[in-house]
Design a protein around this motif. Structure first.
Motif, mmCIF file in Angstrom:
data_model
loop_
_atom_site.group_PDB
_atom_site.id
_atom_site.type_symbol
_atom_site.label_atom_id
_atom_site.label_comp_id
_atom_site.label_asym_id
_atom_site.label_seq_id
_atom_site.Cartn_x
_atom_site.Cartn_y
_atom_site.Cartn_z
ATOM 1 N N GLY A 107 0.846 -1.184 0.000
ATOM 2 C CA GLY A 107 0.000 0.000 0.000
ATOM 3 C C GLY A 107 0.879 1.230 0.000
ATOM 4 N N VAL A 108 0.466 2.254 -0.752
ATOM 5 C CA VAL A 108 1.255 3.475 -0.863
ATOM 6 C C VAL A 108 0.358 4.662 -0.530
ATOM 7 C CG1 VAL A 108 2.959 4.694 -2.251
ATOM 8 C CG2 VAL A 108 2.368 2.345 -2.835
ATOM 9 N N ARG A 109 0.839 5.521 0.354
ATOM 10 C CA ARG A 109 0.048 6.666 0.795
ATOM 11 C C ARG A 109 0.201 7.844 -0.165
ATOM 12 N NH1 ARG A 109 2.795 4.800 5.134
ATOM 13 N NH2 ARG A 109 4.285 6.528 5.040
ATOM 14 N N ARG A 110 -0.759 8.750 -0.093
ATOM 15 C CA ARG A 110 -0.704 9.956 -0.918
ATOM 16 C C ARG A 110 0.529 10.779 -0.565
ATOM 17 N NH1 ARG A 110 -4.856 11.492 -3.693
ATOM 18 N NH2 ARG A 110 -6.247 10.311 -2.316
ATOM 19 N N GLY A 111 1.281 11.179 -1.583
ATOM 20 C CA GLY A 111 2.476 11.980 -1.371
ATOM 21 C C GLY A 111 3.696 11.197 -0.937
ATOM 22 N N GLU A 112 3.570 9.881 -0.834
ATOM 23 C CA GLU A 112 4.704 9.053 -0.414
ATOM 24 C C GLU A 112 5.559 8.670 -1.618
ATOM 25 O OE1 GLU A 112 5.546 5.012 2.233
ATOM 26 O OE2 GLU A 112 3.619 5.235 1.203
ATOM 27 N N VAL A 113 6.858 8.531 -1.387
ATOM 28 C CA VAL A 113 7.772 8.023 -2.404
ATOM 29 C C VAL A 113 8.181 6.614 -1.991
ATOM 30 C CG1 VAL A 113 9.946 8.366 -3.645
ATOM 31 C CG2 VAL A 113 8.618 10.354 -2.878
ATOM 32 N N LEU A 114 7.752 5.637 -2.767
ATOM 33 C CA LEU A 114 8.080 4.231 -2.502
ATOM 34 C C LEU A 114 9.082 3.745 -3.541
ATOM 35 C CD1 LEU A 114 7.453 1.439 -1.054
ATOM 36 C CD2 LEU A 114 5.863 1.048 -2.955
ATOM 37 N N ALA A 115 10.179 3.181 -3.087
ATOM 38 C CA ALA A 115 11.158 2.587 -3.990
ATOM 39 C C ALA A 115 10.945 1.077 -4.034
ATOM 40 C CB ALA A 115 12.577 2.906 -3.532
ATOM 41 N N VAL A 116 10.755 0.557 -5.243
ATOM 42 C CA VAL A 116 10.709 -0.890 -5.456
ATOM 43 C C VAL A 116 12.109 -1.284 -5.907
ATOM 44 C CG1 VAL A 116 9.616 -2.780 -6.696
ATOM 45 C CG2 VAL A 116 8.293 -0.730 -6.135
ATOM 46 N N THR A 117 12.794 -2.050 -5.074
ATOM 47 C CA THR A 117 14.206 -2.318 -5.307
ATOM 48 C C THR A 117 14.438 -3.796 -5.599
ATOM 49 O OG1 THR A 117 14.659 -2.719 -2.957
ATOM 50 C CG2 THR A 117 14.811 -0.439 -3.732
ATOM 51 N N GLY A 118 15.657 -4.081 -6.018
ATOM 52 C CA GLY A 118 16.034 -5.453 -6.315
ATOM 53 C C GLY A 118 16.872 -5.515 -7.565
ATOM 54 N N PRO A 119 17.535 -6.640 -7.810
ATOM 55 C CA PRO A 119 18.377 -6.777 -9.000
ATOM 56 C C PRO A 119 17.543 -6.811 -10.273
ATOM 57 C CG PRO A 119 18.168 -8.880 -7.875
ATOM 58 C CD PRO A 119 17.518 -7.865 -6.985
ATOM 59 N N ARG A 120 18.195 -6.691 -11.402
ATOM 60 C CA ARG A 120 17.504 -6.792 -12.685
ATOM 61 C C ARG A 120 16.810 -8.157 -12.780
ATOM 62 N NH1 ARG A 120 22.066 -3.699 -13.964
ATOM 63 N NH2 ARG A 120 21.569 -1.762 -15.061
ATOM 64 N N GLY A 121 15.589 -8.141 -13.304
ATOM 65 C CA GLY A 121 14.837 -9.377 -13.441
ATOM 66 C C GLY A 121 14.075 -9.777 -12.195
ATOM 67 N N SER A 122 14.026 -8.895 -11.198
ATOM 68 C CA SER A 122 13.352 -9.248 -9.944
ATOM 69 C C SER A 122 11.856 -8.960 -9.966
ATOM 70 C CB SER A 122 14.002 -8.500 -8.771
ATOM 71 O OG SER A 122 13.936 -7.099 -8.962
ATOM 72 N N GLY A 123 11.356 -8.305 -11.019
ATOM 73 C CA GLY A 123 9.925 -8.054 -11.131
ATOM 74 C C GLY A 123 9.521 -6.613 -10.897
ATOM 75 N N LYS A 124 10.497 -5.706 -10.799
ATOM 76 C CA LYS A 124 10.186 -4.309 -10.494
ATOM 77 C C LYS A 124 9.286 -3.673 -11.563
ATOM 78 C CE LYS A 124 14.480 -2.923 -10.336
ATOM 79 N NZ LYS A 124 15.127 -4.186 -10.755
ATOM 80 N N THR A 125 9.692 -3.798 -12.831
ATOM 81 C CA THR A 125 8.922 -3.182 -13.913
ATOM 82 C C THR A 125 7.541 -3.817 -14.031
ATOM 83 O OG1 THR A 125 10.920 -2.597 -15.151
ATOM 84 C CG2 THR A 125 8.868 -2.756 -16.407
ATOM 85 N N THR A 126 7.471 -5.133 -13.869
ATOM 86 C CA THR A 126 6.175 -5.812 -13.945
ATOM 87 C C THR A 126 5.232 -5.301 -12.873
ATOM 88 O OG1 THR A 126 7.215 -7.814 -14.836
ATOM 89 C CG2 THR A 126 5.019 -8.063 -13.890
ATOM 90 N N LEU A 127 5.747 -5.104 -11.656
ATOM 91 C CA LEU A 127 4.899 -4.589 -10.589
ATOM 92 C C LEU A 127 4.406 -3.183 -10.923
ATOM 93 C CD1 LEU A 127 3.604 -4.792 -7.819
ATOM 94 C CD2 LEU A 127 5.746 -3.971 -6.815
ATOM 95 N N LEU A 128 5.292 -2.312 -11.413
ATOM 96 C CA LEU A 128 4.863 -0.962 -11.783
ATOM 97 C C LEU A 128 3.786 -1.000 -12.863
ATOM 98 C CD1 LEU A 128 7.307 -0.035 -10.068
ATOM 99 C CD2 LEU A 128 7.773 1.672 -11.851
ATOM 100 N N HIS A 129 3.936 -1.890 -13.829
ATOM 101 C CA HIS A 129 2.943 -1.990 -14.902
ATOM 102 C C HIS A 129 1.597 -2.487 -14.374
ATOM 103 C CE1 HIS A 129 5.678 -1.991 -18.720
ATOM 104 N NE2 HIS A 129 5.975 -1.015 -17.879
ATOM 105 N N CYS A 130 1.611 -3.378 -13.410
ATOM 106 C CA CYS A 130 0.359 -3.843 -12.803
ATOM 107 C C CYS A 130 -0.292 -2.733 -11.973
ATOM 108 C CB CYS A 130 0.605 -5.076 -11.930
ATOM 109 S SG CYS A 130 0.943 -6.594 -12.846
ATOM 110 N N LEU A 131 0.510 -2.037 -11.178
ATOM 111 C CA LEU A 131 -0.027 -0.951 -10.363
ATOM 112 C C LEU A 131 -0.563 0.176 -11.235
ATOM 113 C CD1 LEU A 131 2.734 -0.701 -7.593
ATOM 114 C CD2 LEU A 131 0.409 -1.577 -7.310
ATOM 115 N N GLY A 132 0.070 0.409 -12.374
ATOM 116 C CA GLY A 132 -0.312 1.513 -13.246
ATOM 117 C C GLY A 132 -1.346 1.164 -14.288
ATOM 118 N N GLY A 133 -1.895 -0.044 -14.249
ATOM 119 C CA GLY A 133 -2.942 -0.410 -15.182
ATOM 120 C C GLY A 133 -2.469 -0.760 -16.574
ATOM 121 N N ARG A 134 -1.165 -0.896 -16.772
ATOM 122 C CA ARG A 134 -0.657 -1.314 -18.083
ATOM 123 C C ARG A 134 -0.795 -2.821 -18.270
ATOM 124 N NH1 ARG A 134 4.594 2.108 -20.038
ATOM 125 N NH2 ARG A 134 3.665 4.197 -19.851
#
Length: 249
Positions: A31-58
């Protein structure tokens, strides 16, 4: 389905997504609050971009739920998700993706122009954001005349120009030198706090992740605190480990 707490502008519950049968993310909740900066971290291939695409409706999760401002994104149709991305979200990736036939200010103003904002108003607002990023003097140039760092600043202005509720930033500093990374991150985090914009920032870089309020480390598509990803006794097994901005997982 029960909506998430009002304090969370963005929420994922046990989200799963796979790419052609290969796991992308598995069982991620955040969960992410309004005005919060959340960093999704991890090595390449860990799923960071996929998670952003799911959260962003892509992308639509195979299982699980994604909520934005109390609305279930995962059950929206394609057109509704497209409108949501256009009107309420901003996006910046590692490549600026500016349109070469448009000037810098026109590229920055695109979200406003597409939404029907008057030409003069869109130009003024775009130039204000370009000024904040110290590239206002380049407003009339074409993208081909910019350095990589200048083009990335223009891309950030485009992501922020319509003051979206959420900006998704996928490795936005990856192509930049250290000094340029600092400028980009300072503008992004300052905008988040001054305009109440939530930022979900994917990065494998420790210095970039340190600019966030909180971190969600991923490993092999799972939260690094999950024993299935990190193994028993891993640092992320404690609440303190989950909150820390550490890429040691």
């Amino acid at each position: 389905m029960e909506a998430p707490p009002d304090s969370d502008v963005l929420c994922a519950r046990s989200v799963h997504y796979s790419h052609d049968g290969s796991p992308g993310i598995a069982g991620v909740s955040v969960g992410v609050r309004r005005g919060e900066v959340l960093a999704v971290t991890g090595p390449r291939g860990s799923g960071k971009t996929t998670l952003l695409h799911c959260l962003g409706g892509r992308l639509v999760p195979r299982d699980g739920e994604v909520w934005f401002d109390g609305v279930p994104v995962h059950s929206m149709g394609a057109l509704a998700r497209e409108r949501l991305r256009r009107d309420r979200f901003g996006w910046i990736g590692p490549e600026p993706a500016l349109l070469p036939e448009l000037t810098v200010w026109e590229n920055a103003a695109l979200p406003l122009l597409v939404a029907g904002t008057a030409h003069r108003t869109a130009k003024r607002t775009a130039c204000e954001w370009l000024d904040r990023l110290d590239i206002g003097g380049l407003a009339r140039r074409r993208p081909g005349a910019l350095t990589r760092a200048e083009a990335q600043r223009a891309a950030l202005a485009r992501a922020l120009v319509h003051e979206p509720a959420v900006v998704f930033a996928d490795e936005p500093t990856a192509p930049l030198h250290r000094a340029e990374r600092a400028v980009l991150l300072r503008t992004l985090t300052t905008a988040a706090r001054s305009h109440g914009i939530t930022v979900v920032l994917a990065s494998h870089d420790e210095e970039t992740a340190a600019a966030a309020d909180r971190c969600l480390p991923l490993l092999d598509g799972r939260p690094a605190a999950d024993p299935a990803a990190a193994g028993p006794g891993a640092p992320g097994d404690t609440p303190e480990g989950q909150a820390a901005c550490s890429l040691s997982a």
